[in-house]
Design a protein around this motif. Structure first.
Motif, PDB file in Angstrom:
ATOM      1  N   ALA A   1       0.831  -1.205   0.000  1.00  0.00           N
ATOM      2  CA  ALA A   1       0.000   0.000   0.000  1.00  0.00           C
ATOM      3  C   ALA A   1       0.864   1.254   0.000  1.00  0.00           C
ATOM      4  CB  ALA A   1      -0.933   0.000   1.209  1.00  0.00           C
ATOM      5  N   PHE A   2       1.934   1.237   0.780  1.00  0.00           N
ATOM      6  CA  PHE A   2       2.859   2.369   0.818  1.00  0.00           C
ATOM      7  C   PHE A   2       3.434   2.634  -0.570  1.00  0.00           C
ATOM      8  CE2 PHE A   2       6.971   4.346   1.241  1.00  0.00           C
ATOM      9  CZ  PHE A   2       6.769   5.315   2.203  1.00  0.00           C
ATOM     10  N   VAL A   3       3.881   1.587  -1.242  1.00  0.00           N
ATOM     11  CA  VAL A   3       4.506   1.743  -2.557  1.00  0.00           C
ATOM     12  C   VAL A   3       3.497   2.231  -3.590  1.00  0.00           C
ATOM     13  CG1 VAL A   3       5.576   0.459  -4.459  1.00  0.00           C
ATOM     14  CG2 VAL A   3       6.335   0.093  -2.114  1.00  0.00           C
ATOM     15  N   ILE A   4       2.292   1.704  -3.554  1.00  0.00           N
ATOM     16  CA  ILE A   4       1.265   2.114  -4.514  1.00  0.00           C
ATOM     17  C   ILE A   4       0.900   3.580  -4.330  1.00  0.00           C
ATOM     18  CG2 ILE A   4      -1.155   1.789  -5.167  1.00  0.00           C
ATOM     19  CD1 ILE A   4      -0.691  -1.233  -4.596  1.00  0.00           C
ATOM     20  N   VAL A   5       0.688   3.989  -3.100  1.00  0.00           N
ATOM     21  CA  VAL A   5       0.347   5.395  -2.844  1.00  0.00           C
ATOM     22  C   VAL A   5       1.523   6.290  -3.196  1.00  0.00           C
ATOM     23  CG1 VAL A   5      -0.272   7.057  -1.053  1.00  0.00           C
ATOM     24  CG2 VAL A   5      -1.399   4.844  -1.125  1.00  0.00           C
ATOM     25  N   TRP A   6       2.717   5.860  -2.881  1.00  0.00           N
ATOM     26  CA  TRP A   6       3.909   6.652  -3.215  1.00  0.00           C
ATOM     27  C   TRP A   6       4.033   6.828  -4.728  1.00  0.00           C
ATOM     28  CZ3 TRP A   6       7.198   9.850  -1.073  1.00  0.00           C
ATOM     29  CH2 TRP A   6       8.360  10.169  -1.767  1.00  0.00           C
ATOM     30  N   ALA A   7       3.730   5.785  -5.501  1.00  0.00           N
ATOM     31  CA  ALA A   7       3.838   5.852  -6.954  1.00  0.00           C
ATOM     32  C   ALA A   7       2.860   6.872  -7.552  1.00  0.00           C
ATOM     33  CB  ALA A   7       3.586   4.477  -7.561  1.00  0.00           C
TER      34      ALA A   7
ATOM     35  N   TRP B   1       0.988  10.764   3.032  1.00  0.00           N
ATOM     36  CA  TRP B   1      -0.140   9.930   2.608  1.00  0.00           C
ATOM     37  C   TRP B   1       0.267   8.473   2.477  1.00  0.00           C
ATOM     38  CZ3 TRP B   1      -4.757  11.280   3.469  1.00  0.00           C
ATOM     39  CH2 TRP B   1      -5.144  12.607   3.391  1.00  0.00           C
ATOM     40  N   SER B   2       1.488   8.247   2.045  1.00  0.00           N
ATOM     41  CA  SER B   2       1.974   6.872   1.923  1.00  0.00           C
ATOM     42  C   SER B   2       2.068   6.202   3.283  1.00  0.00           C
ATOM     43  CB  SER B   2       3.342   6.859   1.243  1.00  0.00           C
ATOM     44  OG  SER B   2       3.267   7.443  -0.025  1.00  0.00           O
TER      45      SER B   2
ATOM     46  N   ALA C   1      -1.453   5.439   4.579  1.00  0.00           N
ATOM     47  CA  ALA C   1      -2.024   4.274   3.897  1.00  0.00           C
ATOM     48  C   ALA C   1      -1.393   2.979   4.396  1.00  0.00           C
ATOM     49  CB  ALA C   1      -1.838   4.410   2.389  1.00  0.00           C
ATOM     50  N   GLY C   2      -0.085   2.980   4.606  1.00  0.00           N
ATOM     51  CA  GLY C   2       0.596   1.783   5.095  1.00  0.00           C
ATOM     52  C   GLY C   2       0.174   1.407   6.498  1.00  0.00           C
ATOM     53  N   ILE C   3       0.095   2.391   7.379  1.00  0.00           N
ATOM     54  CA  ILE C   3      -0.305   2.117   8.761  1.00  0.00           C
ATOM     55  C   ILE C   3      -1.762   1.677   8.827  1.00  0.00           C
ATOM     56  CG2 ILE C   3      -0.721   3.206  11.000  1.00  0.00           C
ATOM     57  CD1 ILE C   3       1.840   4.846  10.481  1.00  0.00           C
ATOM     58  N   ALA C   4      -2.626   2.322   8.057  1.00  0.00           N
ATOM     59  CA  ALA C   4      -4.044   1.948   8.050  1.00  0.00           C
ATOM     60  C   ALA C   4      -4.229   0.524   7.533  1.00  0.00           C
ATOM     61  CB  ALA C   4      -4.836   2.932   7.201  1.00  0.00           C
TER      62      ALA C   4
END
Length: 50
Positions: A14-20, A27-28, A31-34
């Motif tokens: 999720a972190f990588v997808i949001v970061w991309a 926000w990354s 998203a990762g923590i959530a």
């Protein structure tokens, strides 16, 4: 242990997808923590809802 590893891998994904898409570390991280929290505590949440 399986749920911990799944949460760890899915939160990283999720972190990588949001970061991309956003290139925003805040926000990354959110998203990762959530994602990790939902995977780790999902069983308890579903038990209360069902």
């Amino acid at each position: 242990m399986t749920r911990f590893l799944a949460g760890l891998l899915l939160s990283a994904a999720a972190f990588v997808i949001v970061w991309a898409f956003t290139h925003s570390p805040q926000w990354s991280l959110i998203a990762g923590i959530a994602t990790a929290a939902l995977v780790w505590f999902g069983e308890f949440i579903l038990d209360d809802l069902l």
